[in-house]
Each structure stands twice: as C-alpha cells, then as structure tokens.
Design a protein around this motif. Structure first.
Motif, PDB file in Angstrom:
ATOM      1  N   TYR A  84       0.838  -1.199   0.000  1.00 32.94           N
ATOM      2  CA  TYR A  84       0.000   0.000   0.000  1.00 32.94           C
ATOM      3  C   TYR A  84       0.877   1.254   0.000  1.00 32.94           C
ATOM      4  O   TYR A  84       0.577   2.223  -0.683  1.00 32.94           O
ATOM      5  CB  TYR A  84      -0.936  -0.009   1.215  1.00 32.94           C
ATOM      6  CG  TYR A  84      -1.841   1.187   1.242  1.00 32.94           C
ATOM      7  CD1 TYR A  84      -2.980   1.230   0.443  1.00 32.94           C
ATOM      8  CD2 TYR A  84      -1.552   2.297   2.038  1.00 32.94           C
ATOM      9  CE1 TYR A  84      -3.809   2.340   0.440  1.00 32.94           C
ATOM     10  CE2 TYR A  84      -2.372   3.408   2.042  1.00 32.94           C
ATOM     11  CZ  TYR A  84      -3.499   3.420   1.241  1.00 32.94           C
ATOM     12  OH  TYR A  84      -4.315   4.521   1.234  1.00 32.94           O
TER      13      TYR A  84
ATOM     14  N   CYS B 219      -3.224   1.216  -6.058  1.00 36.94           N
ATOM     15  CA  CYS B 219      -3.333  -0.166  -6.539  1.00 36.94           C
ATOM     16  C   CYS B 219      -4.302  -0.996  -5.695  1.00 36.94           C
ATOM     17  O   CYS B 219      -4.804  -2.013  -6.148  1.00 36.94           O
ATOM     18  CB  CYS B 219      -1.968  -0.850  -6.535  1.00 36.94           C
ATOM     19  SG  CYS B 219      -0.804  -0.189  -7.750  1.00 36.94           S
ATOM     20  N   TRP B 220      -4.528  -0.591  -4.463  1.00 36.55           N
ATOM     21  CA  TRP B 220      -5.346  -1.357  -3.522  1.00 36.55           C
ATOM     22  C   TRP B 220      -6.788  -0.872  -3.525  1.00 36.55           C
ATOM     23  O   TRP B 220      -7.052   0.314  -3.625  1.00 36.55           O
ATOM     24  CB  TRP B 220      -4.773  -1.217  -2.117  1.00 36.55           C
ATOM     25  CG  TRP B 220      -3.489  -1.949  -1.948  1.00 36.55           C
ATOM     26  CD1 TRP B 220      -2.259  -1.560  -2.400  1.00 36.55           C
ATOM     27  CD2 TRP B 220      -3.293  -3.204  -1.322  1.00 36.55           C
ATOM     28  NE1 TRP B 220      -1.314  -2.498  -2.074  1.00 36.55           N
ATOM     29  CE2 TRP B 220      -1.922  -3.505  -1.399  1.00 36.55           C
ATOM     30  CE3 TRP B 220      -4.146  -4.092  -0.670  1.00 36.55           C
ATOM     31  CZ2 TRP B 220      -1.386  -4.671  -0.874  1.00 36.55           C
ATOM     32  CZ3 TRP B 220      -3.614  -5.254  -0.134  1.00 36.55           C
ATOM     33  CH2 TRP B 220      -2.251  -5.530  -0.242  1.00 36.55           C
ATOM     34  N   THR B 221      -7.730  -1.809  -3.388  1.00 35.22           N
ATOM     35  CA  THR B 221      -9.138  -1.435  -3.296  1.00 35.22           C
ATOM     36  C   THR B 221      -9.449  -0.997  -1.863  1.00 35.22           C
ATOM     37  O   THR B 221      -8.846  -1.494  -0.916  1.00 35.22           O
ATOM     38  CB  THR B 221     -10.064  -2.599  -3.700  1.00 35.22           C
ATOM     39  OG1 THR B 221      -9.858  -3.686  -2.803  1.00 35.22           O
ATOM     40  CG2 THR B 221      -9.798  -3.044  -5.129  1.00 35.22           C
ATOM     41  N   PRO B 222     -10.402  -0.094  -1.706  1.00 33.48           N
ATOM     42  CA  PRO B 222     -10.725   0.404  -0.361  1.00 33.48           C
ATOM     43  C   PRO B 222     -11.154  -0.695   0.619  1.00 33.48           C
ATOM     44  O   PRO B 222     -10.809  -0.633   1.789  1.00 33.48           O
ATOM     45  CB  PRO B 222     -11.878   1.385  -0.618  1.00 33.48           C
ATOM     46  CG  PRO B 222     -11.678   1.833  -2.020  1.00 33.48           C
ATOM     47  CD  PRO B 222     -11.124   0.634  -2.745  1.00 33.48           C
ATOM     48  N   LYS B 223     -11.877  -1.712   0.159  1.00 33.88           N
ATOM     49  CA  LYS B 223     -12.354  -2.726   1.111  1.00 33.88           C
ATOM     50  C   LYS B 223     -11.191  -3.482   1.754  1.00 33.88           C
ATOM     51  O   LYS B 223     -11.261  -3.871   2.903  1.00 33.88           O
ATOM     52  CB  LYS B 223     -13.331  -3.688   0.447  1.00 33.88           C
ATOM     53  CG  LYS B 223     -12.731  -4.596  -0.592  1.00 33.88           C
ATOM     54  CD  LYS B 223     -13.793  -5.510  -1.163  1.00 33.88           C
ATOM     55  CE  LYS B 223     -13.170  -6.449  -2.160  1.00 33.88           C
ATOM     56  NZ  LYS B 223     -14.089  -7.424  -2.657  1.00 33.88           N
TER      57      LYS B 223
ATOM     58  N   ASP C  71      -7.083 -11.005  -7.246  1.00 33.34           N
ATOM     59  CA  ASP C  71      -7.450  -9.827  -8.010  1.00 33.34           C
ATOM     60  C   ASP C  71      -8.363  -8.876  -7.242  1.00 33.34           C
ATOM     61  O   ASP C  71      -8.311  -7.670  -7.447  1.00 33.34           O
ATOM     62  CB  ASP C  71      -8.146 -10.221  -9.311  1.00 33.34           C
ATOM     63  CG  ASP C  71      -7.195 -10.814 -10.328  1.00 33.34           C
ATOM     64  OD1 ASP C  71      -5.987 -10.899 -10.047  1.00 33.34           O
ATOM     65  OD2 ASP C  71      -7.667 -11.198 -11.404  1.00 33.34           O
ATOM     66  N   SER C  72      -9.222  -9.391  -6.376  1.00 35.14           N
ATOM     67  CA  SER C  72     -10.211  -8.532  -5.733  1.00 35.14           C
ATOM     68  C   SER C  72      -9.594  -7.511  -4.784  1.00 35.14           C
ATOM     69  O   SER C  72     -10.244  -6.534  -4.429  1.00 35.14           O
ATOM     70  CB  SER C  72     -11.258  -9.380  -5.011  1.00 35.14           C
ATOM     71  OG  SER C  72     -10.659 -10.123  -3.983  1.00 35.14           O
ATOM     72  N   ALA C  73      -8.366  -7.704  -4.393  1.00 37.98           N
ATOM     73  CA  ALA C  73      -7.709  -6.748  -3.500  1.00 37.98           C
ATOM     74  C   ALA C  73      -7.132  -5.548  -4.251  1.00 37.98           C
ATOM     75  O   ALA C  73      -6.777  -4.553  -3.627  1.00 37.98           O
ATOM     76  CB  ALA C  73      -6.586  -7.446  -2.732  1.00 37.98           C
ATOM     77  N   PHE C  74      -7.060  -5.637  -5.563  1.00 37.49           N
ATOM     78  CA  PHE C  74      -6.305  -4.657  -6.334  1.00 37.49           C
ATOM     79  C   PHE C  74      -7.081  -4.074  -7.500  1.00 37.49           C
ATOM     80  O   PHE C  74      -7.960  -4.710  -8.065  1.00 37.49           O
ATOM     81  CB  PHE C  74      -5.034  -5.319  -6.889  1.00 37.49           C
ATOM     82  CG  PHE C  74      -4.061  -5.738  -5.835  1.00 37.49           C
ATOM     83  CD1 PHE C  74      -3.150  -4.835  -5.319  1.00 37.49           C
ATOM     84  CD2 PHE C  74      -4.054  -7.030  -5.351  1.00 37.49           C
ATOM     85  CE1 PHE C  74      -2.244  -5.214  -4.342  1.00 37.49           C
ATOM     86  CE2 PHE C  74      -3.154  -7.426  -4.379  1.00 37.49           C
ATOM     87  CZ  PHE C  74      -2.245  -6.514  -3.870  1.00 37.49           C
ATOM     88  N   ASP C  75      -6.701  -2.871  -7.894  1.00 39.93           N
ATOM     89  CA  ASP C  75      -7.134  -2.263  -9.147  1.00 39.93           C
ATOM     90  C   ASP C  75      -6.103  -2.730 -10.179  1.00 39.93           C
ATOM     91  O   ASP C  75      -4.960  -2.263 -10.189  1.00 39.93           O
ATOM     92  CB  ASP C  75      -7.126  -0.741  -9.004  1.00 39.93           C
ATOM     93  CG  ASP C  75      -7.500  -0.017 -10.286  1.00 39.93           C
ATOM     94  OD1 ASP C  75      -7.085  -0.462 -11.384  1.00 39.93           O
ATOM     95  OD2 ASP C  75      -8.182   1.006 -10.197  1.00 39.93           O
TER      96      ASP C  75
ATOM     97  N   ARG D 173      -4.147  -0.259 -12.431  1.00 40.38           N
ATOM     98  CA  ARG D 173      -3.107   0.485 -11.704  1.00 40.38           C
ATOM     99  C   ARG D 173      -1.920  -0.417 -11.354  1.00 40.38           C
ATOM    100  O   ARG D 173      -0.777   0.017 -11.406  1.00 40.38           O
ATOM    101  CB  ARG D 173      -3.681   1.125 -10.457  1.00 40.38           C
ATOM    102  CG  ARG D 173      -4.590   2.283 -10.805  1.00 40.38           C
ATOM    103  CD  ARG D 173      -5.083   2.985  -9.576  1.00 40.38           C
ATOM    104  NE  ARG D 173      -5.966   4.065  -9.968  1.00 40.38           N
ATOM    105  CZ  ARG D 173      -5.986   5.232  -9.375  1.00 40.38           C
ATOM    106  NH1 ARG D 173      -5.190   5.480  -8.358  1.00 40.38           N
ATOM    107  NH2 ARG D 173      -6.819   6.157  -9.772  1.00 40.38           N
TER     108      ARG D 173
END
Length: 159
Positions: free
Chosen positions: A119, A125-129, A142-146, A149
């Motif tokens: 981070y 690169c990281w998703t807010p959740k 994949d769900s952890a990242f954009d 980016r």
C-alpha cells in the motif's frame, strides 16, 4: 522473480510502445525481433524446470503453471492484451507464492502482509475494502487490487 518481472515488463513495453521504455535502456537489451508473450512464458517454465534448485519450489511452480493457475492459460487465449495478461499472471503467481509461504510458515508474532505492491508503494493499486481490513487469500488475488493500476505500477517499476 526479478528477472521474470523485468522480462514480462519488457515484453509488455515492446507491445505497447514498439520499444523498451525508457529509451536510454542499454542497447544490449534491444532485439531485432521482440520476444512474444508465448516465448516469455515458455522461457519462465523452462528456466524454473532446469535452473531452480529448490525441488519443492520448482514442483509447486510447475504444477501451478501446468495447471493453468492464476490465469496462466488465459494469457494466450486471444491476441488482444497478451502482454498485459502476461505481466498480471506473473504478478499473481508471485503474490500467491508469498501468501502460501506465509501461511505454511507463519511468523512468530504479527504476520506481515506480503502482497505486492505494498500500500505504501502504490496506494492506488489497492481497493478500499482491503485497506479497511478485509483479509484475502491466493484464491481471490485480483479482488484486492485495481488491476489497471497494478499493471501500470509494474511497468514503471520493472522497465
């Protein structure tokens, strides 16, 4: 891992720009016919098979590669975006190894999140959740990242 990431990034840079980026890269790294994603993937498999001396590591990599894990078989599934899919497949594979090693060899004390980029290195690169505390494993990389980016970050970091 570094060599593989540089190679994947170089293949992608060539596909995107018709040349390595930045332009001041040594002429020793230039090529008459640029390598394709298929050639890079074949090289990764052969290099691990013949040169990785950790039997467990080699077997795990080859099993994941041959089993099409982490989107490996999707890389060459169509002509569109092969280089991007190559870069992201290798990134997924590397992150999955880091998570598996951490799971199989937990540290004494608090565990450190080994996914990359961190981070701190690439907050976008990281998703807010995930930033807010969701814990994920290698099945949900994949769900952890954009991914767009992450892809841009990987190219800027390795090429």
């Amino acid at each position: 891992w570094q060599l593989f990431h540089v190679m994947a990034g170089s293949v992608a840079a060539e596909a995107l720009h018709g040349r390595l980026v930045p332009q001041h890269v040594s002429t020793a790294l230039q090529w008459n016919t640029p390598p394709t994603p298929a050639e890079a993937m074949s090289f990764f498999r052969e290099a691990v098979d013949h040169f990785l001396f950790c039997d467990f590591c080699r077997d795990h990599f080859l099993r994941a590669y041959d089993g099409c894990e982490f989107g490996r078989c999707a890389v060459l599934s169509s002509e569109h975006d092969q280089a991007k899919r190559l870069v992201l497949w290798l990134w997924r594979m590397h992150n999955a190894v880091s998570l598996r090693v951490l799971r199989e060899h937990p540290p004494h004390g608090k565990a450190i999140d080994r996914r990359w980029p961190t981070y701190r290195d690439c907050p976008g690169c990281w998703t807010p959740k995930v930033v807010n505390g969701d814990v994920l494993d290698e099945e949900n990389l994949d769900s952890a990242f954009d991914l767009d980016r992450v892809y841009g970050f990987l190219l800027s970091f390795y090429v």
